[in-house]
Design a protein around this motif. Sequence first.
Motif, PDB file in Angstrom:
ATOM      1  N   LYS A   1     -14.378  63.739 -11.444  1.00 40.57           N
ATOM      2  CA  LYS A   1     -15.750  63.445 -10.840  1.00 40.57           C
ATOM      3  C   LYS A   1     -15.626  63.384  -9.284  1.00 40.57           C
ATOM      4  N   SER A   2     -14.525  63.347  -8.743  1.00 41.62           N
ATOM      5  CA  SER A   2     -14.365  63.021  -7.531  1.00 41.62           C
ATOM      6  C   SER A   2     -13.845  64.356  -6.703  1.00 41.62           C
ATOM      7  N   MET A   3     -14.545  64.834  -5.646  1.00 41.11           N
ATOM      8  CA  MET A   3     -14.049  65.970  -4.733  1.00 41.11           C
ATOM      9  C   MET A   3     -12.812  65.770  -3.905  1.00 41.11           C
ATOM     10  N   HIS A   4     -12.545  64.373  -3.926  1.00 39.59           N
ATOM     11  CA  HIS A   4     -11.350  63.902  -2.921  1.00 39.59           C
ATOM     12  C   HIS A   4     -10.071  63.530  -3.747  1.00 39.59           C
ATOM     13  N   ILE A   5     -10.210  63.572  -5.222  1.00 38.41           N
ATOM     14  CA  ILE A   5      -8.908  63.448  -6.049  1.00 38.41           C
ATOM     15  C   ILE A   5      -8.570  64.666  -6.611  1.00 38.41           C
ATOM     16  N   SER A   6      -7.382  65.138  -6.020  1.00 38.80           N
ATOM     17  CA  SER A   6      -6.984  66.585  -6.543  1.00 38.80           C
ATOM     18  C   SER A   6      -6.398  66.764  -7.666  1.00 38.80           C
ATOM     19  N   PHE A   7      -5.449  65.738  -7.921  1.00 35.44           N
ATOM     20  CA  PHE A   7      -4.436  66.059  -9.333  1.00 35.44           C
ATOM     21  C   PHE A   7      -4.262  64.786  -9.959  1.00 35.44           C
ATOM     22  N   ALA A   8      -3.954  64.781 -11.190  1.00 28.68           N
ATOM     23  CA  ALA A   8      -3.551  63.397 -11.832  1.00 28.68           C
ATOM     24  C   ALA A   8      -2.014  63.616 -12.041  1.00 28.68           C
ATOM     25  N   VAL A   9      -1.568  62.475 -12.184  1.00 28.69           N
ATOM     26  CA  VAL A   9       0.130  62.470 -12.331  1.00 28.69           C
ATOM     27  C   VAL A   9       0.556  61.356 -13.164  1.00 28.69           C
ATOM     28  N   PHE A  10       1.655  61.531 -14.121  1.00 28.47           N
ATOM     29  CA  PHE A  10       2.313  60.488 -14.861  1.00 28.47           C
ATOM     30  C   PHE A  10       3.839  60.608 -15.070  1.00 28.47           C
TER      31      PHE A  10
ATOM     32  N   LYS B   1     -11.509  60.081 -13.533  1.00 31.10           N
ATOM     33  CA  LYS B   1     -11.993  60.068 -12.080  1.00 31.10           C
ATOM     34  C   LYS B   1     -11.658  61.375 -11.058  1.00 31.10           C
ATOM     35  N   ALA B   2     -10.585  61.938 -11.386  1.00 29.63           N
ATOM     36  CA  ALA B   2     -10.389  63.204 -10.659  1.00 29.63           C
ATOM     37  C   ALA B   2     -11.402  64.137 -10.836  1.00 29.63           C
TER      38      ALA B   2
END
Length: 397
Positions: free
Chosen positions: A123-132, A120-121
Amino acid sequence: MRTEPKISFDDLQVAFESKTDADLRKMYAIFATMNNQTAVKLGIKMTNLAFKLKFPVKGLMKATMFGHFCGGETIEDCHGTALDLGKYNIGSILDYSVEGEGDEESFDNTKEEILKTIEKAAKSMHISFAVFKVTGLGDFEIMTKIQEKEPLSDEEQASFERLRGRFDELCKAAHDAKVRILVDAEESWFQDVIDDMVYEAMEKYNRETAIVYNTYQMYRHDMLQRLKGAHLDAVAKQYYLGVKLVRGAYMEKERQRALDMGYESPIQPTKEASDKDYNDALQFCINNKQRVFLVSGSHNELSNVMLTELMSLHGLKPDDERMFFAQLYGMSDNISFNLAKAGYNVMKYVPYGPVESVMPYLARRAEENTSMAGQSSREFDLIKKEIARRKAIKNNK
């Protein structure tokens, strides 16, 4: 001559620009409740009981605590939240906040969910990072045994290798998708094992830029030195060091375990000591900006102002790709929105998951807000001031 950064967290019109009058009234009720410790503790118990008894309280939670602090129940539910924040130049970090069942199936399910957030991140200009969180991918008791240098059974060793495999799969997926990924810090008694995996991943995936970020809890008195050691390792092995600074999230648990087991507490003796090390860590990261990429995860106004001043002093533009500010969704909008308005890279941690499964997260959020040096009071005061400001404007028309 250097120009001082023009940033103020007192501009409530900017802070609450995205909120309607109805939103503010709802926030007023939520933070008024969280200002009352007795109400918070009773509310958590009653809500957990209601879910156990299968009472229909999900709608109520969505209209109150869950709706304020979470983006939704699914990744797609968070799409609107990310778009809304994006309108104000604030990025989102989708944080799957469901605590695993502790079996291999749940660990695999969590890994698959995090892979979806990476996708998702990308593909999206509004999602900056992933986290876990690593405890979502494997057994913390096995990591504890490893840190304490206890032998593992063949079954435990196989389980740990599966954890390592899941960990690497997420970091590789982030690298391939060009999505930065944050590894959350956890309890000190197995954090060394997490660190080893993170630095191994950094050496593999942080060659061109910082993809994998480790988290440093500055309420630990040894953490500033550990950060400096990590930097030396990154320089020696020629990779970029991804750093997320936070003050910390497990203070009471850490102190109690140290007391129960008779070892020195890893927690700083005072809040002032934590603040000093946090700010010293900001200084260290900026001084070593050629090698360090920074996410400053702070709700402390002074630390945020300090970072803007350090960036200015070092000639860094507000939107320098190496520097990010981060706060939790539903909190400290006066910081987030004013930083974003001034052109800085700002992100909100946006938790999501089924309402009943996110209850442990919401309980921690409520308890932390109640005990965090008046955090709820600060939020509540800002909301009251904005309501009064809007009322004054209407009365003067």
